[in-house]
Design an enzyme around this catalytic site. Structure first.
Site, mmCIF file in Angstrom:
data_model
loop_
_atom_site.group_PDB
_atom_site.id
_atom_site.type_symbol
_atom_site.label_atom_id
_atom_site.label_comp_id
_atom_site.label_asym_id
_atom_site.label_seq_id
_atom_site.Cartn_x
_atom_site.Cartn_y
_atom_site.Cartn_z
ATOM 1 N N HIS A 240 -8.939 11.371 -1.886
ATOM 2 C CA HIS A 240 -7.972 9.828 -2.309
ATOM 3 C C HIS A 240 -7.851 10.031 -3.948
ATOM 4 C CE1 HIS A 240 -7.613 6.272 -3.233
ATOM 5 N NE2 HIS A 240 -7.640 5.197 -2.347
ATOM 6 N N LEU B 109 -15.489 4.702 -5.142
ATOM 7 C CA LEU B 109 -13.998 4.505 -4.706
ATOM 8 C C LEU B 109 -13.096 3.258 -5.458
ATOM 9 C CD1 LEU B 109 -10.765 5.369 -3.301
ATOM 10 C CD2 LEU B 109 -11.860 3.008 -1.919
ATOM 11 N N HIS C 188 -12.171 11.559 0.903
ATOM 12 C CA HIS C 188 -12.052 10.073 1.081
ATOM 13 C C HIS C 188 -12.041 10.117 2.398
ATOM 14 C CE1 HIS C 188 -11.584 5.557 0.715
ATOM 15 N NE2 HIS C 188 -10.285 6.001 1.442
ATOM 16 N N ARG D 84 -3.179 10.218 6.431
ATOM 17 C CA ARG D 84 -3.508 8.902 6.834
ATOM 18 C C ARG D 84 -2.642 8.274 5.576
ATOM 19 N NH1 ARG D 84 -7.020 4.928 5.907
ATOM 20 N NH2 ARG D 84 -8.372 5.656 4.421
ATOM 21 N N GLU E 226 -6.863 1.450 -3.362
ATOM 22 C CA GLU E 226 -5.479 2.229 -3.826
ATOM 23 C C GLU E 226 -4.836 0.106 -3.757
ATOM 24 O OE1 GLU E 226 -3.443 5.081 -1.162
ATOM 25 O OE2 GLU E 226 -2.255 3.868 0.071
ATOM 26 N N PHE F 69 0.700 -0.805 -0.666
ATOM 27 C CA PHE F 69 -0.277 -0.130 0.358
ATOM 28 C C PHE F 69 0.926 0.994 0.335
ATOM 29 C CE2 PHE F 69 -4.883 0.256 1.101
ATOM 30 C CZ PHE F 69 -5.185 -0.429 0.514
ATOM 31 N N GLN G 184 -8.684 13.830 3.765
ATOM 32 C CA GLN G 184 -8.023 13.131 2.396
ATOM 33 C C GLN G 184 -8.702 13.012 1.070
ATOM 34 O OE1 GLN G 184 -7.421 8.561 2.931
ATOM 35 N NE2 GLN G 184 -5.396 9.883 2.955
ATOM 36 N N ARG H 30 -0.869 9.703 -0.512
ATOM 37 C CA ARG H 30 -2.284 9.583 -0.841
ATOM 38 C C ARG H 30 -2.438 11.195 -1.000
ATOM 39 N NH1 ARG H 30 -6.859 6.273 2.184
ATOM 40 N NH2 ARG H 30 -6.016 4.811 0.885
HETATM 41 C C1 LIG Z 1 -15.252 3.126 0.060
HETATM 42 C C2 LIG Z 1 -14.401 3.454 0.938
HETATM 43 C C3 LIG Z 1 -13.216 2.919 2.011
HETATM 44 C C4 LIG Z 1 -12.118 2.548 2.746
HETATM 45 N N1 LIG Z 1 -10.773 1.681 2.254
HETATM 46 C C5 LIG Z 1 -10.721 1.105 3.142
HETATM 47 C C6 LIG Z 1 -8.976 0.433 3.526
HETATM 48 O O1 LIG Z 1 -9.281 -0.524 2.540
HETATM 49 N N2 LIG Z 1 -8.728 0.437 4.939
HETATM 50 C C7 LIG Z 1 -8.741 0.778 5.763
HETATM 51 O O2 LIG Z 1 -8.002 1.070 6.635
HETATM 52 N N3 LIG Z 1 -9.406 2.267 5.355
HETATM 53 C C8 LIG Z 1 -10.496 1.996 4.530
HETATM 54 N N4 LIG Z 1 -11.162 2.970 4.630
HETATM 55 C C9 LIG Z 1 -11.834 3.833 5.754
HETATM 56 C C10 LIG Z 1 -12.468 3.541 6.840
HETATM 57 O O3 LIG Z 1 -13.009 2.195 6.151
HETATM 58 C C11 LIG Z 1 -13.410 4.050 7.788
HETATM 59 O O4 LIG Z 1 -12.080 4.730 8.470
HETATM 60 C C12 LIG Z 1 -13.627 2.996 8.765
HETATM 61 O O5 LIG Z 1 -14.364 2.013 8.998
HETATM 62 C C13 LIG Z 1 -15.057 3.784 9.524
HETATM 63 O O6 LIG Z 1 -14.547 2.989 10.897
HETATM 64 P P1 LIG Z 1 -15.796 3.743 11.889
HETATM 65 O O7 LIG Z 1 -16.021 2.344 12.904
HETATM 66 O O8 LIG Z 1 -14.984 4.618 12.473
HETATM 67 O O9 LIG Z 1 -16.885 4.273 11.126
HETATM 68 P P2 LIG Z 1 -18.336 3.636 10.089
HETATM 69 O O10 LIG Z 1 -17.870 2.553 9.677
HETATM 70 O O11 LIG Z 1 -18.576 4.794 9.329
HETATM 71 O O12 LIG Z 1 -19.481 3.740 11.328
HETATM 72 C C14 LIG Z 1 -20.454 4.633 11.605
HETATM 73 C C15 LIG Z 1 -21.320 3.798 12.556
HETATM 74 O O13 LIG Z 1 -22.053 5.554 13.222
HETATM 75 C C16 LIG Z 1 -23.065 5.372 13.068
HETATM 76 N N5 LIG Z 1 -24.595 6.885 13.172
HETATM 77 C C17 LIG Z 1 -23.680 7.936 12.124
HETATM 78 N N6 LIG Z 1 -24.413 8.751 13.244
HETATM 79 C C18 LIG Z 1 -25.094 8.307 13.605
HETATM 80 C C19 LIG Z 1 -25.854 8.793 14.686
HETATM 81 N N7 LIG Z 1 -26.125 10.176 14.391
HETATM 82 N N8 LIG Z 1 -26.855 8.063 15.070
HETATM 83 C C20 LIG Z 1 -26.670 6.483 15.228
HETATM 84 N N9 LIG Z 1 -25.601 6.640 14.765
HETATM 85 C C21 LIG Z 1 -24.511 6.982 13.975
HETATM 86 C C22 LIG Z 1 -23.591 4.972 11.893
HETATM 87 O O14 LIG Z 1 -25.399 4.052 11.512
HETATM 88 C C23 LIG Z 1 -22.962 3.237 11.769
HETATM 89 O O15 LIG Z 1 -23.249 2.325 12.713
HETATM 90 C C24 LIG Z 1 -12.691 3.551 3.306
HETATM 91 C C25 LIG Z 1 -13.523 3.921 3.476
HETATM 92 C C26 LIG Z 1 -14.024 5.057 2.460
HETATM 93 C C27 LIG Z 1 -15.169 5.321 2.465
#
Ligand SMILES: Cc1cc2nc3c(=O)[nH]c(=O)nc-3n(C[C@H](O)[C@H](O)[C@H](O)COP(=O)(O)OP(=O)(O)OC[C@H]3O[C@@H](n4cnc5c(N)ncnc54)[C@H](O)[C@@H]3O)c2cc1C
Length: 571
Positions: free
Chosen positions: A234, A244, A342, A378, A247, A113, A232, A278
């Site tokens: 992407h 997306l 991203h 990041r 990467e 990566f 960020q 990135r």
């Molecule tokens: C398309 C894409 C691909 C990616 N690929 C990678 C990768 O390969 N490797 C990597 O390291 N990172 C990657 N990332 C980044 C990474 O996936 C995210 O930063 C990470 O998964 C975020 O996880 P989280 O648990 O913090 O939040 P999230 O998975 O976004 O979960 C947020 C939670 O909060 C809840 N929530 C939000 N607001 C409220 C509200 N008002 N009331 C109640 N609930 C709420 C939602 O329902 C959800 O359950 C990627 C991101 C994207 C967008």
């Protein structure tokens, strides 16, 4: 009144990993999610998760790559902790049953990566987040985490313990999206794991739900956010939709080419080429397009030389995305791509155990937090890692906090519930005839952020962004909704999300104006160099009761490791 020991808002990877610690320690643990947990944005993560699990690798190298990727403004204690704990965190979730891709000998497969000196990204084909989230969801069911799914966070409650300066988290008010009823939950420890807010920009890779609700509410409750100026972009979003293209595709050997087929990264990052960090690649692509070397605002990602078999085996999802959303089969044609919003490096400012620096008993983990392992930029695959490492650490810290001595059950006032109820009544009562539509406000705001506050910034463009935010704020104050009903009122929900986005837009623009240097993802054309003398500090932002943004500073946590001394970043 509903009562839990630990209340976690957000059921993505960070929230579910923290919940696992709470429930397996025997505490009454609840998770709130505005959508079904398995639809959290974590599920969309494609490329993988970093960890120095190969015996030839070393977590110290991973830590250095991260410090450098962060443009030296990440907190070094958090980075060391994340990289040292990474192998165990990945092995934990492997042992829970996560179906990682394997090498011939059965070890977890890893790919290269960007911005890293070793192929240390573990993956499950190009659906890594999907595999990890399903694994943690199974654990949540197995151990009986209480799940409020399709409940929306309306406000965070705090009380003021006698003799203490800091307010203390006491719970939250949530809305049941199915019937519109409001509920106050009291809890001893509250964790925000609500993800990022990439939806602030018109062109982005994020789920519709990534509107930064938890970060905005924490700022209103007195918990400072930090690093909001660092957003960020992407390099490889599909040209038309921003969807997306991981990467991991460049990790497998894809080229970036201009309209003549030239691999232009040779000019910008002679050693790492397409696998520079990135921010570097996004700036190079934008520069080439501005020079007229792109087509229709895009350059191309070329995988044709990798061959049909590899593409079908390791990159099946991205091939399908390119076919479905761009009409291009990557086996035969290069994919048109452009930088797309991203990831938001900023979030609720915490110490290295995930506790807020402004509100006692309030914690944050995952993309909603700023434990600052990413600093100004990041590294790919460090975010899934952050969710599982700091989900675990924060979960344990909450267990300790709840079980700790001298901890009293918080008060049970219903004042907040009444306030929230009044706010919804007022919103629904406003006549919708003649009012500015929320879709219009959102459209104007996100387009302005995209145009004036993205890959390159100047004082002039940021002033234009500020003006757009002020207009959005003024329009929002008069907002009306068309749907006045209670059940599944998405008109109200999206209006509330827009309010959170506007607060974050204002804080992002103000911090971007404040930071008069270029560092990581924050590239100021009017201040093109990094200024370590003045700017080795985090900018914090909190919301006043009147809804204004107040900026502050918080020191970068340095460990004194001489290897981490700021140096010029070359790839
Ligand atoms: C398309 C894409 C691909 C990616 N690929 C990678 C990768 O390969 N490797 C990597 O390291 N990172 C990657 N990332 C980044 C990474 O996936 C995210 O930063 C990470 O998964 C975020 O996880 P989280 O648990 O913090 O939040 P999230 O998975 O976004 O979960 C947020 C939670 O909060 C809840 N929530 C939000 N607001 C409220 C509200 N008002 N009331 C109640 N609930 C709420 C939602 O329902 C959800 O359950 C990627 C991101 C994207 C967008």
């Amino acid at each position: 009144m509903i009562q839990h020991d630990i209340l976690i808002i957000g059921a993505g990877l960070a929230g579910l990993r923290a919940a696992f610690e709470g429930v397996t320690a025997g505490l009454n643990t609840a998770v709130v999610s505005k959508i079904h947990p398995l639809r959290s944005h974590s599920c969309a993560a494609q490329g993988g998760v970093n960890a120095a699990i190969n015996p030839k690798d070393d977590w110290h190298h991973h830590a250095y790559d991260t410090v450098k990727g962060a443009d030296f403004i990440g907190d070094q204690d958090s980075i060391d902790l994340m990289c040292a704990e990474a192998p165990q965190a990945v092995l934990d979730i492997d042992a829970m049953g996560c179906p990682f891709s394997r090498e011939e000998d059965g070890t977890i497969a890893q790919r290269a990566f960007g911005g890293q000196n070793f192929p240390r990204t573990a993956y499950a084909a190009d659906r890594t987040g999907h595999a990890m989230l399903h694994t943690l969801w199974e654990q949540a069911i197995k151990y009986g985490v209480k799940v409020y799914d399709e409940y929306f966070l309306m406000s965070l409650t705090t009380d003021q313990p006698k003799g203490q300066k800091m307010p203390r988290a006491s719970g939250a008010v949530i809305l049941n999206i199915r019937d519109g009823s409001l509920h106050q939950i009291n809890a001893k420890a509250v964790c925000l794991a609500t993800g990022g807010y990439g939806r602030l920009f018109a062109n982005n890779t994020n789920a519709m739900t990534n509107t930064g609700d938890g970060v905005a509410h924490a700022m209103r409750a007195g918990a400072p956010a930090a690093d909001l100026e660092f957003v960020q972009f992407h390099p490889t979003g599909l040209k038309s939709s921003g969807i997306l293209i991981s990467e991991g595709v460049r990790g497998e050997g894809a080229y970036l080419i201009d309209k003549t087929g030239h691999r232009f990264m040779q000019k910008y990052a002679p050693n790492k080429l397409e696998l520079a960090s990135r921010d570097v690649v996004s700036r190079a692509m934008t520069t080439e397009v501005l020079k007229g070397n792109g087509v229709d605002g895009a350059v191309f990602l070329d995988v044709r030389h990798l061959g049909r078999d590899l593409i079908l085996e390791r990159l099946p999802q991205i091939r399908q995305l390119a076919i479905d959303f761009e009409g291009v089969d990557p086996i035969d044609e290069p994919i048109p791509v452009r930088p797309t919003c991203h990831y938001t490096m900023g979030g609720i400012r915490t110490d290295k155990t995930g506790q807020s620096i402004g509100v006692q008993g309030m914690f944050a983990a995952g993309e909603a937090a700023c434990v600052s392992v990413h600093g100004a930029n990041r590294l790919g695959a460090n975010s899934l890692l952050e969710t599982i490492v700091f989900g675990k650490i924060t979960g344990k810290a909450m267990v300790e906090y709840v079980k700790g001595p001298g901890h009293f059950r918080p008060h049970s006032s219903t004042a907040s519930l009444a306030e929230v109820s009044q706010a919804i009544t007022t919103l629904k009562a406003r006549p919708s005839k003649g009012a500015t539509k929320q879709a219009h406000i959102r459209d104007e705001l996100t387009k302005a952020m995209q145009e004036y506050c993205s890959v390159f910034r100047t004082a002039k463009t940021l002033a234009a962004a500020k003006k757009a935010v002020e207009k959005a704020k003024a329009d929002y104050a008069k907002l009306a909704v068309d749907d006045k009903s209670d059940a599944f009122n998405t008109d109200v929900i999206t209006a509330l999300e827009l309010g959170n986005l506007i607060l974050l837009a204002e804080a992002t623009v103000l911090t971007a104006i404040e930071r008069t240097e270029s560092r990581g993802a924050h590239a100021r054309e009017d201040y093109p160099t990094r200024n370590d003398k003045k700017w080795m500090t985090h900018i914090t932002a909190v919301a006043t009761p009147k809804g204004e943004i107040k900026l502050g500073r918080d020191a970068v946590r340095q460990t004194g490791n001489p290897q981490y001394a700021p140096a010029e970043r070359k790839y």
